[in-house]
Write a protein that holds these residues in place. Structure first.
Motif, PDB file in Angstrom:
ATOM      1  N   SER A 146       0.851  -1.175   0.000  1.00 49.44           N
ATOM      2  CA  SER A 146       0.000   0.000   0.000  1.00 49.44           C
ATOM      3  C   SER A 146       0.892   1.232   0.000  1.00 49.44           C
ATOM      4  CB  SER A 146      -0.898  -0.017   1.240  1.00 49.44           C
ATOM      5  OG  SER A 146      -1.695   1.128   1.291  1.00 49.44           O
ATOM      6  N   ILE A 147       0.709   2.092  -1.002  1.00 50.84           N
ATOM      7  CA  ILE A 147       1.500   3.316  -1.119  1.00 50.84           C
ATOM      8  C   ILE A 147       0.534   4.492  -1.092  1.00 50.84           C
ATOM      9  CG2 ILE A 147       3.080   4.659  -2.555  1.00 50.84           C
ATOM     10  CD1 ILE A 147       3.908   1.988  -3.839  1.00 50.84           C
ATOM     11  N   GLY A 148       0.837   5.498  -0.292  1.00 49.40           N
ATOM     12  CA  GLY A 148      -0.027   6.670  -0.215  1.00 49.40           C
ATOM     13  C   GLY A 148       0.776   7.918   0.088  1.00 49.40           C
ATOM     14  N   SER A 149       0.153   9.033  -0.111  1.00 51.10           N
ATOM     15  CA  SER A 149       0.811  10.315   0.068  1.00 51.10           C
ATOM     16  C   SER A 149       0.240  11.049   1.279  1.00 51.10           C
ATOM     17  CB  SER A 149       0.604  11.176  -1.189  1.00 51.10           C
ATOM     18  OG  SER A 149       1.094  12.470  -0.990  1.00 51.10           O
ATOM     19  N   THR A 150       1.145  11.575   2.097  1.00 48.11           N
ATOM     20  CA  THR A 150       0.745  12.532   3.121  1.00 48.11           C
ATOM     21  C   THR A 150       1.118  13.902   2.571  1.00 48.11           C
ATOM     22  OG1 THR A 150       2.862  12.368   4.264  1.00 48.11           O
ATOM     23  CG2 THR A 150       1.121  10.864   4.980  1.00 48.11           C
ATOM     24  N   PHE A 151       1.102  14.919   3.373  1.00 51.42           N
ATOM     25  CA  PHE A 151       1.363  16.264   2.875  1.00 51.42           C
ATOM     26  C   PHE A 151       2.705  16.402   2.162  1.00 51.42           C
ATOM     27  CE2 PHE A 151      -1.818  17.038   6.144  1.00 51.42           C
ATOM     28  CZ  PHE A 151      -2.739  17.738   5.389  1.00 51.42           C
ATOM     29  N   LEU A 152       3.768  15.880   2.759  1.00 48.03           N
ATOM     30  CA  LEU A 152       5.103  16.069   2.195  1.00 48.03           C
ATOM     31  C   LEU A 152       5.869  14.784   1.960  1.00 48.03           C
ATOM     32  CD1 LEU A 152       6.184  19.078   4.421  1.00 48.03           C
ATOM     33  CD2 LEU A 152       5.374  19.177   2.059  1.00 48.03           C
ATOM     34  N   LYS A 153       5.279  13.646   2.292  1.00 50.97           N
ATOM     35  CA  LYS A 153       6.041  12.408   2.286  1.00 50.97           C
ATOM     36  C   LYS A 153       5.196  11.252   1.766  1.00 50.97           C
ATOM     37  CE  LYS A 153       8.677   9.527   5.468  1.00 50.97           C
ATOM     38  NZ  LYS A 153       9.039   9.279   6.834  1.00 50.97           N
ATOM     39  N   MET A 154       5.831  10.362   1.020  1.00 49.84           N
ATOM     40  CA  MET A 154       5.166   9.144   0.581  1.00 49.84           C
ATOM     41  C   MET A 154       5.273   8.108   1.695  1.00 49.84           C
ATOM     42  SD  MET A 154       3.904   9.796  -2.347  1.00 49.84           S
ATOM     43  CE  MET A 154       3.391   8.183  -2.906  1.00 49.84           C
ATOM     44  N   GLN A 155       4.214   7.351   1.877  1.00 49.73           N
ATOM     45  CA  GLN A 155       4.168   6.291   2.875  1.00 49.73           C
ATOM     46  C   GLN A 155       4.096   4.949   2.148  1.00 49.73           C
ATOM     47  OE1 GLN A 155       3.941   6.666   6.377  1.00 49.73           O
ATOM     48  NE2 GLN A 155       4.400   8.819   6.040  1.00 49.73           N
ATOM     49  N   CYS A 156       4.731   3.928   2.704  1.00 47.31           N
ATOM     50  CA  CYS A 156       4.692   2.591   2.126  1.00 47.31           C
ATOM     51  C   CYS A 156       4.501   1.577   3.246  1.00 47.31           C
ATOM     52  CB  CYS A 156       5.994   2.299   1.381  1.00 47.31           C
ATOM     53  SG  CYS A 156       6.074   0.637   0.676  1.00 47.31           S
ATOM     54  N   ARG A 157       3.591   0.625   2.996  1.00 50.74           N
ATOM     55  CA  ARG A 157       3.379  -0.485   3.925  1.00 50.74           C
ATOM     56  C   ARG A 157       3.406  -1.772   3.114  1.00 50.74           C
ATOM     57  NH1 ARG A 157       0.318   3.638   5.850  1.00 50.74           N
ATOM     58  NH2 ARG A 157       0.618   4.155   8.027  1.00 50.74           N
ATOM     59  N   ILE A 158       4.144  -2.761   3.622  1.00 50.95           N
ATOM     60  CA  ILE A 158       4.265  -4.047   2.943  1.00 50.95           C
ATOM     61  C   ILE A 158       3.718  -5.131   3.865  1.00 50.95           C
ATOM     62  CG2 ILE A 158       5.840  -5.724   1.892  1.00 50.95           C
ATOM     63  CD1 ILE A 158       7.767  -3.352   1.369  1.00 50.95           C
ATOM     64  N   PHE A 159       2.810  -5.929   3.321  1.00 53.60           N
ATOM     65  CA  PHE A 159       2.192  -7.032   4.053  1.00 53.60           C
ATOM     66  C   PHE A 159       2.542  -8.338   3.367  1.00 53.60           C
ATOM     67  CE2 PHE A 159      -0.397  -3.311   4.666  1.00 53.60           C
ATOM     68  CZ  PHE A 159      -0.828  -3.367   5.976  1.00 53.60           C
ATOM     69  N   VAL A 160       2.871  -9.359   4.143  1.00 55.77           N
ATOM     70  CA  VAL A 160       3.050 -10.712   3.622  1.00 55.77           C
ATOM     71  C   VAL A 160       2.124 -11.611   4.428  1.00 55.77           C
ATOM     72  CG1 VAL A 160       4.618 -12.655   3.292  1.00 55.77           C
ATOM     73  CG2 VAL A 160       5.439 -10.330   2.901  1.00 55.77           C
ATOM     74  N   ALA A 161       1.306 -12.392   3.729  1.00 56.92           N
ATOM     75  CA  ALA A 161       0.318 -13.266   4.376  1.00 56.92           C
ATOM     76  C   ALA A 161      -0.526 -12.469   5.381  1.00 56.92           C
ATOM     77  CB  ALA A 161       0.992 -14.459   5.036  1.00 56.92           C
ATOM     78  N   ASP A 162      -0.927 -11.274   4.968  1.00 53.18           N
ATOM     79  CA  ASP A 162      -1.791 -10.387   5.766  1.00 53.18           C
ATOM     80  C   ASP A 162      -1.152  -9.895   7.056  1.00 53.18           C
ATOM     81  OD1 ASP A 162      -3.886 -10.476   3.878  1.00 53.18           O
ATOM     82  OD2 ASP A 162      -4.608 -12.365   4.727  1.00 53.18           O
TER      83      ASP A 162
END
Length: 86
Positions: free
Chosen positions: A61-77
Motif C-alpha cells: 500500500s502506497i499513499g501520500s501525506t502532505f510532504l512524504k510518501m508512505q509505504c506499507r508491505i504485508f506478507v500473508a496479511d
C-alpha cells in the motif's frame, strides 16, 4: 521524485519503487506488479514461496501525506514493513 523501499523477509528481498512514472514491486529482482502513471495512492500485489514451498501473498500500500510518501508491505496479511517503522 523517486522513493525506494527495500526489506529482507525470510531470505527474500522485496523492493518497491515509486517514481513519477508509476510504482513497481520486485521480489528477488523479478517484477511482479506495476502501476503506471501518477497517483495519490496505489496497491501492488505479488507472492513468494515460503520455506515450506507454499505461496504467500504480498500486498503493498502506497499513499501520500502532505510532504512524504508512505509505504506499507504485508506478507500473508501481516505487516512486515512500514515507513513509520524507520
Amino acid at each position: 521524485m523517486r522513493d525506494v523501499w527495500e526489506v529482507k523477509y525470510k531470505g527474500h528481498t522485496i523492493r518497491v519503487e515509486n517514481t513519477w512514472g508509476g510504482e513497481q514491486l520486485f521480489v528477488d529482482g523479478v517484477l511482479q506488479d506495476e502501476q503506471v502513471g501518477l497517483r495519490l495512492s496505489s496497491r501492488l500485489y505479488g507472492n513468494l514461496k515460503n520455506e515450506k514451498g507454499e505461496m504467500e501473498n504480498i500486498k503493498v500500500s502506497i499513499g501520500s501525506t502532505f510532504l512524504k510518501m508512505q509505504c506499507r508491505i504485508f506478507v500473508a496479511d501481516q505487516l512486515i514493513y512500514s515507513t513509520e517503522m524507520e
